[in-house]
Design a protein around this motif. Sequence first.
Motif, PDB file in Angstrom:
ATOM      1  N   ASP A 192      80.649  67.429 -31.631  1.00 45.50           N
ATOM      2  CA  ASP A 192      80.826  66.152 -32.563  1.00 45.50           C
ATOM      3  C   ASP A 192      80.830  64.758 -31.963  1.00 45.50           C
ATOM      4  OD1 ASP A 192      81.889  67.841 -34.495  1.00 45.50           O
ATOM      5  OD2 ASP A 192      83.886  68.083 -33.453  1.00 45.50           O
ATOM      6  N   LYS A 193      80.068  64.947 -30.581  1.00 43.35           N
ATOM      7  CA  LYS A 193      79.780  63.481 -29.808  1.00 43.35           C
ATOM      8  C   LYS A 193      78.792  62.965 -30.562  1.00 43.35           C
ATOM      9  CE  LYS A 193      82.416  65.114 -26.452  1.00 43.35           C
ATOM     10  NZ  LYS A 193      83.568  64.642 -26.260  1.00 43.35           N
ATOM     11  N   LYS A 194      79.138  61.416 -30.478  1.00 44.37           N
ATOM     12  CA  LYS A 194      78.293  60.684 -31.486  1.00 44.37           C
ATOM     13  C   LYS A 194      77.516  59.523 -30.620  1.00 44.37           C
ATOM     14  CE  LYS A 194      80.187  61.203 -35.774  1.00 44.37           C
ATOM     15  NZ  LYS A 194      80.643  62.690 -35.403  1.00 44.37           N
ATOM     16  N   ARG A 195      77.921  59.471 -29.205  1.00 45.95           N
ATOM     17  CA  ARG A 195      77.106  58.634 -28.565  1.00 45.95           C
ATOM     18  C   ARG A 195      76.658  59.379 -27.184  1.00 45.95           C
ATOM     19  NH1 ARG A 195      77.978  52.177 -27.914  1.00 45.95           N
ATOM     20  NH2 ARG A 195      77.116  52.317 -30.233  1.00 45.95           N
ATOM     21  N   ILE A 196      75.540  59.725 -27.183  1.00 45.03           N
ATOM     22  CA  ILE A 196      75.248  60.515 -25.897  1.00 45.03           C
ATOM     23  C   ILE A 196      74.119  59.579 -25.104  1.00 45.03           C
ATOM     24  CG2 ILE A 196      74.160  62.548 -25.182  1.00 45.03           C
ATOM     25  CD1 ILE A 196      74.746  63.634 -28.218  1.00 45.03           C
ATOM     26  N   VAL A 197      74.650  59.810 -23.746  1.00 41.74           N
ATOM     27  CA  VAL A 197      73.636  59.243 -22.542  1.00 41.74           C
ATOM     28  C   VAL A 197      73.005  60.389 -22.000  1.00 41.74           C
ATOM     29  CG1 VAL A 197      73.505  57.906 -20.602  1.00 41.74           C
ATOM     30  CG2 VAL A 197      74.848  57.121 -22.122  1.00 41.74           C
ATOM     31  N   ILE A 198      71.770  60.390 -21.771  1.00 43.03           N
ATOM     32  CA  ILE A 198      70.952  61.796 -21.123  1.00 43.03           C
ATOM     33  C   ILE A 198      70.190  61.121 -20.073  1.00 43.03           C
ATOM     34  CG2 ILE A 198      69.214  63.514 -21.277  1.00 43.03           C
ATOM     35  CD1 ILE A 198      70.444  62.811 -24.414  1.00 43.03           C
ATOM     36  N   LYS A 199      70.559  61.588 -18.777  1.00 40.73           N
ATOM     37  CA  LYS A 199      69.770  61.181 -17.678  1.00 40.73           C
ATOM     38  C   LYS A 199      68.796  62.192 -16.979  1.00 40.73           C
ATOM     39  CE  LYS A 199      69.125  60.896 -12.952  1.00 40.73           C
ATOM     40  NZ  LYS A 199      68.914  61.942 -12.024  1.00 40.73           N
ATOM     41  N   ILE A 200      67.463  61.916 -16.852  1.00 42.64           N
ATOM     42  CA  ILE A 200      66.313  62.635 -16.315  1.00 42.64           C
ATOM     43  C   ILE A 200      65.989  62.150 -14.995  1.00 42.64           C
ATOM     44  CG2 ILE A 200      64.164  63.703 -16.978  1.00 42.64           C
ATOM     45  CD1 ILE A 200      66.209  64.101 -19.191  1.00 42.64           C
ATOM     46  N   GLY A 201      65.983  63.214 -14.159  1.00 43.33           N
ATOM     47  CA  GLY A 201      65.427  62.593 -12.841  1.00 43.33           C
ATOM     48  C   GLY A 201      63.854  62.978 -12.630  1.00 43.33           C
ATOM     49  N   SER A 202      63.216  62.110 -11.527  1.00 45.55           N
ATOM     50  CA  SER A 202      62.085  62.130 -11.498  1.00 45.55           C
ATOM     51  C   SER A 202      61.443  63.655 -11.208  1.00 45.55           C
ATOM     52  CB  SER A 202      61.596  61.504 -10.222  1.00 45.55           C
ATOM     53  OG  SER A 202      62.112  60.326 -10.106  1.00 45.55           O
TER      54      SER A 202
END
Length: 285
Positions: A9-19
């Motif tokens: 149910d998450k509405k605001r998602i931050v996704i971090k991708i490394g080099s």
Amino acid sequence: MNYRERLKDKKRIVIKIGSSSLTHAATGRLDLLKMEVLVRELGDLRNQGKDVVLVSSGAIAVGAAALGMKGKPSDLRVKQACASVGQARLMLIYQKLFSEYNQMAGQILMTKNTMVNNANRRNAQNTFNELLSLGVIPIVNENDSISTYEMQSLEKFGDNDTLSAVVAALIEADLLILMSDIDGLYTDDPNSNPDARFIDTVDNFDERILNMGKGSSTSNVGTGGMATKLTAARIATAAGVDMVIANGSDFHNIHRVTKGDDCGTLFVGKKQEEFFLIDYIEKLL
Ligand code: GLU
């Protein structure tokens, strides 16, 4: 309480991708097939009506490869020049791939000063909120071409693990996913200790957990090891944001996490009343 179920149910998602998750180890050049999967995954989250922010590393690695350098440069000025070339190239590819799925992407480059200076921080917050309400996917990186001291002090803001947690707290995200070069948190470094056990969920972030970060990343491409991921977890959970560390070797893990599957290590967010983001960042300076 099933913490994993709540992730649906998450509405605001931050996704971090490394080099290291974005580039081929042998050449440092972008892994375009993986980037396609990443962009499809993020586009699909947008199509579900969720707000999506991507924190992407890779500027220095991509710039170094484009300029024909072997490996990652160590000289600061060279790194900054590489970041200038690489960031533009990275955005070119993201723009192209996102447009194939009718998604708009914007760029936000930040430094520690963006957060510490009140006016700058409010501006950044407004810009994020406006972009998200317009349906745009903000793509964030540290402004490596000018923010010299960030890159030198690795345990501080100079890694995108910490940056992504700060962004998640700033925009009141409800989930942060760190795509890493490992499945999640182990009781010890699994590369050196065969008895290391995988930890599925951390719902009480204490000293014992912090100590598990001492064995660091095997990656020599990015700057973040497990220690920086645990710093990120501490910031995110204190701000009330759930955080998952998942393996970035397969970007399909993004939908596994957001569907509530057992994927990666989940750090359960518990908003601390005394948590003030700025105090926290100042402590990191
Ligand atoms: N900002 C750096 C880059 O884009 C990477 C920082 C990190 O690896 O965490 O190259």
